[in-house]
Design an enzyme around this catalytic site. Structure first.
Site, short mmCIF file in Angstrom:
data_model
loop_
_atom_site.label_atom_id
_atom_site.label_comp_id
_atom_site.label_asym_id
_atom_site.label_seq_id
_atom_site.Cartn_x
_atom_site.Cartn_y
_atom_site.Cartn_z
CD1 TRP A 1 6.84 -2.17 8.61
CD2 TRP A 1 6.02 -0.19 9.28
NE1 TRP A 1 6.73 -1.36 7.49
CE2 TRP A 1 6.23 -0.16 7.87
CE3 TRP A 1 5.51 0.95 9.91
CZ2 TRP A 1 5.95 0.99 7.10
CZ3 TRP A 1 5.23 2.07 9.14
CH2 TRP A 1 5.45 2.09 7.77
CG ASP B 1 1.35 -3.72 12.55
OD1 ASP B 1 0.48 -3.98 11.68
OD2 ASP B 1 2.26 -2.90 12.36
CE LYS C 1 1.30 -3.22 4.43
NZ LYS C 1 2.17 -2.48 3.58
C1 LIG Z 1 3.69 -3.99 9.31
C2 LIG Z 1 3.23 -2.59 9.03
N1 LIG Z 1 2.75 -1.82 10.03
C3 LIG Z 1 2.34 -0.57 9.82
C4 LIG Z 1 2.37 0.01 8.58
C5 LIG Z 1 1.89 1.43 8.40
O1 LIG Z 1 0.66 1.37 7.78
P1 LIG Z 1 -0.17 2.69 7.38
O2 LIG Z 1 0.55 3.29 6.23
O3 LIG Z 1 -1.51 2.10 7.02
O4 LIG Z 1 -0.23 3.58 8.56
C6 LIG Z 1 2.85 -0.73 7.50
C7 LIG Z 1 2.88 -0.12 6.15
O5 LIG Z 1 3.36 -0.61 5.20
C8 LIG Z 1 3.29 -2.06 7.73
O6 LIG Z 1 3.76 -2.81 6.72
#
Ligand SMILES: Cc1ncc(COP(=O)(O)O)c(C=O)c1O
Length: 358
Positions: free
Chosen positions: A101, A170, A194
């Site tokens: 991520w 994030d 989550k």
């Molecule tokens: C740490 C993290 N950042 C970003 C995301 C992306 O999230 P989204 O699907 O809401 O764009 C996720 C998705 O699982 C994640 O676990």
């Protein structure tokens, strides 16, 4: 029958919250209508929305001087919105890369400004850098990191010191899992699916002095200052997700807030890692001090048994234990809503499976 759902996201929600939502579904707030069927600008919804924000502020002990935004587009939209709102096109921004991520966030930010990588834990991504290993550019508009890597199961146990640069996090996969000192951060964002509620909502906490200088071509619905000025109702917000988040916040408050849930989470993760470590049959590859309390990744000594493990786990009511397709292996996501009984059931299943195959 409810199963134990170890999905990484969208993830299990507290059963009590789902039951309340079920009970209120057709007739919310004595209005004879579902919360999904009413105006976001009506008094009843506005009150519920404000209460959700107040509860979130209380849970996180958000100090004065921060805006709380209820946005859409998921955490992935924030990968672009952070640079668009907080940096000029010729700016340098610093990113810490601890896995999948952070990599995505870096890739997107690079479309908007110059990215300096302050530390890269690749190619294995099984650890986080120490403070001493962070090498900042010294001129960053902000420093971004991912406190919990959902796929790798890697979590920071400390908040990096970014010097004078605002720290951006994030927190999609570990927000509300333990108390944090919000004052250490310039901006925190988290996709809801989550620890907050259903997908479709993304929470942003941002220090007020950082907003108001978005790039001219930033869409208004994505300009933090414009969203804040309209209390996140610049357009129709995801009302059902917002309502559900409010129920989850109340559920957390009733469980002793973040101090209470942190203790619960610490105990759950400790039991699962202990079960992995005490056996030669299972293996976790993450550096001990960087092991995630939310996403426990593990491998079988005999990977050819993965499919059978997953099949038998499913039969035992233990769902979604497959590792992310890019990581392989197995993963148990044990967010706030996973009860202690889910860990007990998983650990017992793992021992039984080992006995049958060792
Ligand atoms: C740490 C993290 N950042 C970003 C995301 C992306 O999230 P989204 O699907 O809401 O764009 C996720 C998705 O699982 C994640 O676990």
């Amino acid at each position: 029958m409810r199963v134990f759902n170890f999905a990484a996201g969208p993830a299990a929600l507290p059963t009590e919250v789902l039951e309340q939502a079920r009970d209120e579904l057709l007739d919310w707030n004595h209005g004879g209508m579902s919360v999904m069927e009413i105006s976001h600008r009506g008094k009843a919804f506005m009150r519920a929305a404000a209460e959700a924000e107040a509860d979130l502020r209380e849970l996180l002990a958000v100090p004065a001087g921060y805006k709380v935004l209820f946005m859409q587009g998921g955490a992935s939209a924030q990968f672009a919105l952070v640079p668009m709102n907080l940096s000029a096109p010729d700016a340098t921004v610093d990113y810490i890369n601890t896995g999948h991520w952070s990599g995505k966030a870096i890739h997107e930010a690079a479309r908007y400004c110059r990215v300096h990588v302050a530390a890269d834990c690749g190619p294995a991504y099984t650890a986080v850098p120490t403070q001493a290993q962070l090498s900042f550019s010294g001129r960053a508009a902000y420093v971004h990191y991912t406190p919990n890597e959902t796929i790798g199961g890697v979590e920071f146990s400390y908040v990096p010191d970014a010097g004078d640069a605002p720290l951006v996090a994030d927190m999609s996969s570990n927000i509300l899992s333990r108390p944090i000192d919000v004052a250490r951060f310039g901006l925190i964002y988290a996709g809801a699916q989550k620890n907050i509620g259903p997908a479709g909502l993304c929470i942003v906490l941002v220090r007020e002095d950082l907003i108001g200088s978005a790039r001219a071509d930033t869409p208004r619905v994505f300009d933090y200052a414009a969203v804040a000025a309209e209390d996140s109702m610049l357009n129709t917000p995801p009302t059902f997700a917002w309502y559900m988040a409010g129920l989850v916040f109340k559920w957390l408050k009733a469980r002793g807030g973040l101090a209470g849930i942190a203790e619960h989470n610490r105990g759950k993760a400790a039991r699962l890692y202990a079960a992995i470590d005490s056996s030669g049959f299972y293996r976790n590859e993450v550096a001990t001090e960087a092991r995630s309390r939310m996403n426990v990744t593990f491998h079988l000594a005999r990977p050819e048994l993965n499919e059978e493990f997953l099949r038998r786990a499913e039969d035992a009511g233990l769902k979604n234990l497959k590792g992310h397709r890019i990581a392989g292996g197995l993963r148990a996501s044990i967010y706030n809503a996973m009860p202690a009984e889910g860990i007990t059931a998983l650990v017992e299943f793992m021992r039984e499976f080992e006995r049958a195959h060792a």
